[in-house]
Design an enzyme around this catalytic site. Structure first.
Site, PDB file in Angstrom:
ATOM      1  N   SER A 124      -3.210  -5.154   1.311  1.00 10.57           N
ATOM      2  CA  SER A 124      -2.287  -5.109   2.446  1.00 10.57           C
ATOM      3  C   SER A 124      -2.251  -6.455   3.153  1.00 10.57           C
ATOM      4  O   SER A 124      -3.252  -7.186   3.189  1.00 10.57           O
ATOM      5  CB  SER A 124      -2.780  -4.033   3.419  1.00 10.57           C
ATOM      6  OG  SER A 124      -2.110  -4.144   4.651  1.00 10.57           O
ATOM      7  N   TYR A 147     -10.035  -0.116   8.284  1.00  7.77           N
ATOM      8  CA  TYR A 147      -9.098   0.032   7.164  1.00  7.77           C
ATOM      9  C   TYR A 147      -8.858  -1.315   6.481  1.00  7.77           C
ATOM     10  O   TYR A 147      -8.953  -1.457   5.261  1.00  7.77           O
ATOM     11  CB  TYR A 147      -7.769   0.629   7.665  1.00  7.77           C
ATOM     12  CG  TYR A 147      -6.620   0.436   6.696  1.00  7.77           C
ATOM     13  CD1 TYR A 147      -6.602   1.114   5.478  1.00  7.77           C
ATOM     14  CD2 TYR A 147      -5.570  -0.444   6.982  1.00  7.77           C
ATOM     15  CE1 TYR A 147      -5.563   0.924   4.569  1.00  7.77           C
ATOM     16  CE2 TYR A 147      -4.532  -0.641   6.091  1.00  7.77           C
ATOM     17  CZ  TYR A 147      -4.539   0.047   4.883  1.00  7.77           C
ATOM     18  OH  TYR A 147      -3.512  -0.153   3.995  1.00  7.77           O
ATOM     19  N   LYS A 151      -9.846  -3.064   2.496  1.00  4.40           N
ATOM     20  CA  LYS A 151      -8.969  -3.807   1.572  1.00  4.40           C
ATOM     21  C   LYS A 151      -9.609  -5.156   1.220  1.00  4.40           C
ATOM     22  O   LYS A 151      -9.646  -5.571   0.059  1.00  4.40           O
ATOM     23  CB  LYS A 151      -7.583  -4.026   2.194  1.00  4.40           C
ATOM     24  CG  LYS A 151      -6.799  -2.752   2.458  1.00  4.40           C
ATOM     25  CD  LYS A 151      -6.494  -2.036   1.170  1.00  4.40           C
ATOM     26  CE  LYS A 151      -5.686  -0.782   1.354  1.00  4.40           C
ATOM     27  NZ  LYS A 151      -5.673   0.084   0.162  1.00  4.40           N
TER      28      LYS A 151
HETATM   29  P1  NAD Z   1      -0.376   7.656   0.848  1.00  2.00           P
HETATM   30  O1  NAD Z   1      -1.386   8.200   1.792  1.00  2.00           O
HETATM   31  O2  NAD Z   1       0.967   8.276   0.814  1.00  2.00           O
HETATM   32  O3  NAD Z   1      -0.982   7.623  -0.631  1.00  2.00           O
HETATM   33  C1  NAD Z   1      -2.363   7.500  -0.899  1.00  2.00           C
HETATM   34  C2  NAD Z   1      -2.773   8.677  -1.769  1.00  2.00           C
HETATM   35  O4  NAD Z   1      -4.168   8.602  -2.077  1.00  2.00           O
HETATM   36  C3  NAD Z   1      -2.545  10.029  -1.080  1.00  2.00           C
HETATM   37  O5  NAD Z   1      -1.700  10.792  -1.901  1.00  2.00           O
HETATM   38  C4  NAD Z   1      -3.944  10.629  -0.968  1.00  2.00           C
HETATM   39  O6  NAD Z   1      -3.914  12.042  -1.138  1.00  2.00           O
HETATM   40  C5  NAD Z   1      -4.701   9.908  -2.068  1.00  2.00           C
HETATM   41  N1  NAD Z   1      -6.150   9.766  -1.892  1.00  2.00           N
HETATM   42  C6  NAD Z   1      -6.817   9.248  -0.828  1.00  2.00           C
HETATM   43  N2  NAD Z   1      -8.138   9.252  -1.060  1.00  2.00           N
HETATM   44  C7  NAD Z   1      -8.331   9.760  -2.303  1.00  2.00           C
HETATM   45  C8  NAD Z   1      -9.483  10.020  -3.108  1.00  2.00           C
HETATM   46  N3  NAD Z   1     -10.723   9.754  -2.671  1.00  2.00           N
HETATM   47  N4  NAD Z   1      -9.300  10.569  -4.323  1.00  2.00           N
HETATM   48  C9  NAD Z   1      -8.060  10.876  -4.788  1.00  2.00           C
HETATM   49  N5  NAD Z   1      -6.939  10.641  -4.067  1.00  2.00           N
HETATM   50  C10 NAD Z   1      -7.074  10.096  -2.835  1.00  2.00           C
HETATM   51  O7  NAD Z   1      -0.243   6.092   1.174  1.00  2.00           O
HETATM   52  P2  NAD Z   1       0.822   5.025   0.648  1.00  2.00           P
HETATM   53  O8  NAD Z   1       1.612   4.581   1.809  1.00  2.00           O
HETATM   54  O9  NAD Z   1       1.514   5.515  -0.553  1.00  2.00           O
HETATM   55  O10 NAD Z   1      -0.164   3.833   0.294  1.00  2.00           O
HETATM   56  C11 NAD Z   1      -0.676   3.638  -1.020  1.00  2.00           C
HETATM   57  C12 NAD Z   1      -1.666   2.495  -0.983  1.00  2.00           C
HETATM   58  O11 NAD Z   1      -1.029   1.330  -0.476  1.00  2.00           O
HETATM   59  C13 NAD Z   1      -2.874   2.753  -0.066  1.00  2.00           C
HETATM   60  O12 NAD Z   1      -4.013   2.199  -0.671  1.00  2.00           O
HETATM   61  C14 NAD Z   1      -2.522   1.976   1.175  1.00  2.00           C
HETATM   62  O13 NAD Z   1      -3.665   1.575   1.881  1.00  2.00           O
HETATM   63  C15 NAD Z   1      -1.767   0.794   0.612  1.00  2.00           C
HETATM   64  N6  NAD Z   1      -0.832   0.185   1.568  1.00  2.00           N
HETATM   65  C16 NAD Z   1       0.113   0.971   2.177  1.00  2.00           C
HETATM   66  C17 NAD Z   1       0.976   0.395   3.106  1.00  2.00           C
HETATM   67  C18 NAD Z   1       2.026   1.226   3.803  1.00  2.00           C
HETATM   68  O14 NAD Z   1       2.587   0.767   4.780  1.00  2.00           O
HETATM   69  N7  NAD Z   1       2.357   2.431   3.348  1.00  2.00           N
HETATM   70  C19 NAD Z   1       0.876  -0.963   3.409  1.00  2.00           C
HETATM   71  C20 NAD Z   1      -0.088  -1.736   2.770  1.00  2.00           C
HETATM   72  C21 NAD Z   1      -0.945  -1.143   1.845  1.00  2.00           C
HETATM   73  C1  UD1 Z   2       1.061  -1.011  10.347  1.00  5.27           C
HETATM   74  C2  UD1 Z   2      -0.441  -1.049  10.288  1.00  5.27           C
HETATM   75  C3  UD1 Z   2      -0.882  -2.109   9.283  1.00  5.27           C
HETATM   76  C4  UD1 Z   2      -0.273  -1.840   7.939  1.00  5.27           C
HETATM   77  C5  UD1 Z   2       1.237  -1.824   8.085  1.00  5.27           C
HETATM   78  C6  UD1 Z   2       1.871  -1.515   6.757  1.00  5.27           C
HETATM   79  C7  UD1 Z   2      -0.992  -0.328  12.552  1.00  5.27           C
HETATM   80  C8  UD1 Z   2      -1.559  -0.745  13.886  1.00  5.27           C
HETATM   81  N1  UD1 Z   2      -0.915  -1.311  11.622  1.00  5.27           N
HETATM   82  O1  UD1 Z   2       1.416  -2.261  10.885  1.00  5.27           O
HETATM   83  O2  UD1 Z   2      -2.280  -2.141   9.156  1.00  5.27           O
HETATM   84  O3  UD1 Z   2      -0.632  -2.836   7.015  1.00  5.27           O
HETATM   85  O4  UD1 Z   2       1.591  -0.828   9.050  1.00  5.27           O
HETATM   86  O5  UD1 Z   2       3.110  -0.961   6.856  1.00  5.27           O
HETATM   87  O6  UD1 Z   2      -0.655   0.832  12.351  1.00  5.27           O
HETATM   88  N2  UD1 Z   2       6.661  -0.251  16.856  1.00  5.27           N
HETATM   89  C9  UD1 Z   2       7.342   0.153  17.983  1.00  5.27           C
HETATM   90  N3  UD1 Z   2       7.414   1.485  18.248  1.00  5.27           N
HETATM   91  C10 UD1 Z   2       6.840   2.435  17.461  1.00  5.27           C
HETATM   92  C11 UD1 Z   2       6.140   2.005  16.303  1.00  5.27           C
HETATM   93  C12 UD1 Z   2       6.064   0.647  16.043  1.00  5.27           C
HETATM   94  O7  UD1 Z   2       7.870  -0.672  18.722  1.00  5.27           O
HETATM   95  O8  UD1 Z   2       6.931   3.642  17.777  1.00  5.27           O
HETATM   96  C13 UD1 Z   2       6.618  -1.708  16.546  1.00  5.27           C
HETATM   97  C14 UD1 Z   2       5.219  -2.296  16.428  1.00  5.27           C
HETATM   98  O9  UD1 Z   2       4.757  -2.740  17.663  1.00  5.27           O
HETATM   99  C15 UD1 Z   2       5.454  -3.438  15.423  1.00  5.27           C
HETATM  100  C16 UD1 Z   2       6.584  -2.899  14.533  1.00  5.27           C
HETATM  101  O10 UD1 Z   2       7.207  -1.865  15.267  1.00  5.27           O
HETATM  102  O11 UD1 Z   2       5.921  -4.583  16.091  1.00  5.27           O
HETATM  103  C17 UD1 Z   2       6.096  -2.339  13.213  1.00  5.27           C
HETATM  104  O12 UD1 Z   2       5.086  -1.371  13.453  1.00  5.27           O
HETATM  105  P1  UD1 Z   2       4.475  -0.464  12.299  1.00  5.27           P
HETATM  106  O13 UD1 Z   2       5.569   0.177  11.535  1.00  5.27           O
HETATM  107  O14 UD1 Z   2       3.442   0.414  12.919  1.00  5.27           O
HETATM  108  O15 UD1 Z   2       3.794  -1.517  11.307  1.00  5.27           O
HETATM  109  P2  UD1 Z   2       2.713  -2.653  11.606  1.00  5.27           P
HETATM  110  O16 UD1 Z   2       2.389  -2.759  13.020  1.00  5.27           O
HETATM  111  O17 UD1 Z   2       3.180  -3.888  10.928  1.00  5.27           O
END
Ligand code: NAD
Ligand code: UD1
Length: 335
Positions: A124, A147, A151
């Site tokens: 991330s 968290y 990573k």
């Molecule tokens: P998500 O929660 O939808 O998917 C993660 C999945 O992992 C879930 O389905 C959950 O049930 C499963 N899981 C968790 N722990 C487990 C375990 N011990 N064994 C088996 N399954 C397990 O999240 P996502 O948004 O699809 O994210 C996927 C990956 O990308 C994650 O590692 C997350 O940290 C990373 N990531 C997500 C974002 C974002 O904004 N969504 C941003 C940066 C990184």
């Molecule tokens: C969040 C996570 C970050 C992760 C990223 C991935 C937090 C604190 N951080 O970050 O670790 O890697 O998602 O997608 O959750 N905002 C509003 N109103 C709201 C929600 C958000 O104004 O109700 C603003 C926030 O202040 C920010 C922007 O929208 O400026 C994006 O927020 P968000 O979607 O939560 O993502 P990140 O803060 O980038």
């Protein structure tokens, strides 16, 4: 030969499953469904016509993992599984370290046992030290919550494991994935009140939330609101296809930003939503959210040069597809 998607029932995993299948790969999914529903995979199969072997297991359960690797002919792994809520990780740090680190270590041990060499990992942009945006892969690192540290630590574990010559690892630092598959059949399904901006806007649009609160308008940005690098989840999914190709051809460990390389403020995202969906999202300006940073966006040149990947979809595309998913599935995967 199959590609194992750990956490493949989740938001990014389910979209990546579609892209992998479209690219001609066979896919196996392992997920404990702690933050997902099997319905997402049922729909991926419906969209693609492919059958996906599914294992409901915890990655930390070594016996169950051995059983899966015994039965399936797994050649590569895309490792999405993990807990990802920033706030929860501050309240329950041990839960996050135990789940995210243990599951990765067990996975790597089982991969080694079965001679599986390729892994693509979901890292991330949260690993970047605040204050240095735009971030290149060489920008200084530092995390603000447990968290993020999971990573950071998993990246290091993968680098060390790859240095033995037995593993090829690609570390993908995602920026802000949003949106949904254009069919509206799969998308992001947060539980409870959404913590993130795009799902909160979607639920405000559907009337589930009264109005959006913009967290601060006194940041040093164009309009004072936070600036982020929003990326369509289907672009991100396609990034995994390119990353896996690279992983298979390049031993060692390599890190890539996956972002569009463009900062978009909160107010700009609201305007894009209003334009794309012909509506007006009600909002108020509130105070800053604890732990938020002003600006985060990628320098995305490395992925373009070495993976041949760049995001194709616009901010309006993200807003249109997010709304299409929300409209069709007001309660997410709950039937
Ligand atoms: P998500 O929660 O939808 O998917 C993660 C999945 O992992 C879930 O389905 C959950 O049930 C499963 N899981 C968790 N722990 C487990 C375990 N011990 N064994 C088996 N399954 C397990 O999240 P996502 O948004 O699809 O994210 C996927 C990956 O990308 C994650 O590692 C997350 O940290 C990373 N990531 C997500 C974002 C974002 O904004 N969504 C941003 C940066 C990184
Ligand atoms: C969040 C996570 C970050 C992760 C990223 C991935 C937090 C604190 N951080 O970050 O670790 O890697 O998602 O997608 O959750 N905002 C509003 N109103 C709201 C929600 C958000 O104004 O109700 C603003 C926030 O202040 C920010 C922007 O929208 O400026 C994006 O927020 P968000 O979607 O939560 O993502 P990140 O803060 O980038």
């Amino acid at each position: 030969m199959s590609v194992l998607l750990t956490g493949g029932a989740g938001y990014i995993g389910s979209h990546t499953a579609v892209s992998m299948i479209e690219a001609g790969e066979k896919v196996v999914v392992a997920d404990n469904l702690s933050n997902a529903s099997y319905e997402s995979l049922r729909r991926v199969q419906e969209l693609t016509g492919a059958e996906i072997p599914f294992y409901q297991l915890d990655l930390r359960d070594e016996r169950a993992m051995n059983g899966m690797f015994e039965r399936e002919n797994i050649e590569s792994v895309i490792h999405f599984a993990g807990l990802k809520a920033v706030g929860e990780s501050v309240e329950k740090p041990l839960l996050y370290y135990r789940n995210n680190l243990d599951s990765t270590l067990t996975l790597l041990e089982v991969m080694e046992r079965y001679g599986v060499r390729n892994i693509v990992f979901s890292s991330s942009a949260t690993v970047y030290l605040d204050g240095n945006a735009p971030f290149s892969e060489n920008s200084p690192l530092g995390c603000a919550c447990p968290y993020g540290w999971t990573k950071f630590m998993i990246e290091q574990i993968l680098r060390d494991a790859a240095a033995t010559g037995k593993l090829s690892a690609v570390l993908l630092r995602y920026f802000n994935p949003v949106g949904a598959h254009p069919s509206g059949r799969i998308g992001e399904d947060p539980s409870g009140v959404p913590a993130n901006l795009m799902p909160y806007i979607s639920q405000t649009a559907s009337g589930k939330r009264e109005k959006l609160t913009v967290f601060g308008n006194d940041y040093p940005t164009r309009d004072g609101t936070g600036e982020r690098d929003y990326l369509h989840v289907c672009d991100l999914a396609e990034g995994h296809v390119a990353a896996l190709r690279y992983c298979r051809e390049h031993p060692g460990a390599e890190v890539f930003n996956l972002g569009r390389g463009q900062g978009v403020t909160v107010l700009e995202l609201i305007e894009a939503w209003n334009r794309a969906n012909a509506m007006t999202i009600p909002y108020v300006i509130g105070s800053r959210r604890d732990g938020d940073i002003a600006v985060s966006y990628a320098i995305a040149d490395k992925a373009k040069a070495l993976l041949g990947w760049e995001a194709r979809r616009s901010v309006e595309d993200m807003c249109r597809d997010a709304w299409n998913w929300q409209k069709q599935n007001p309660n997410g995967y709950e039937l």
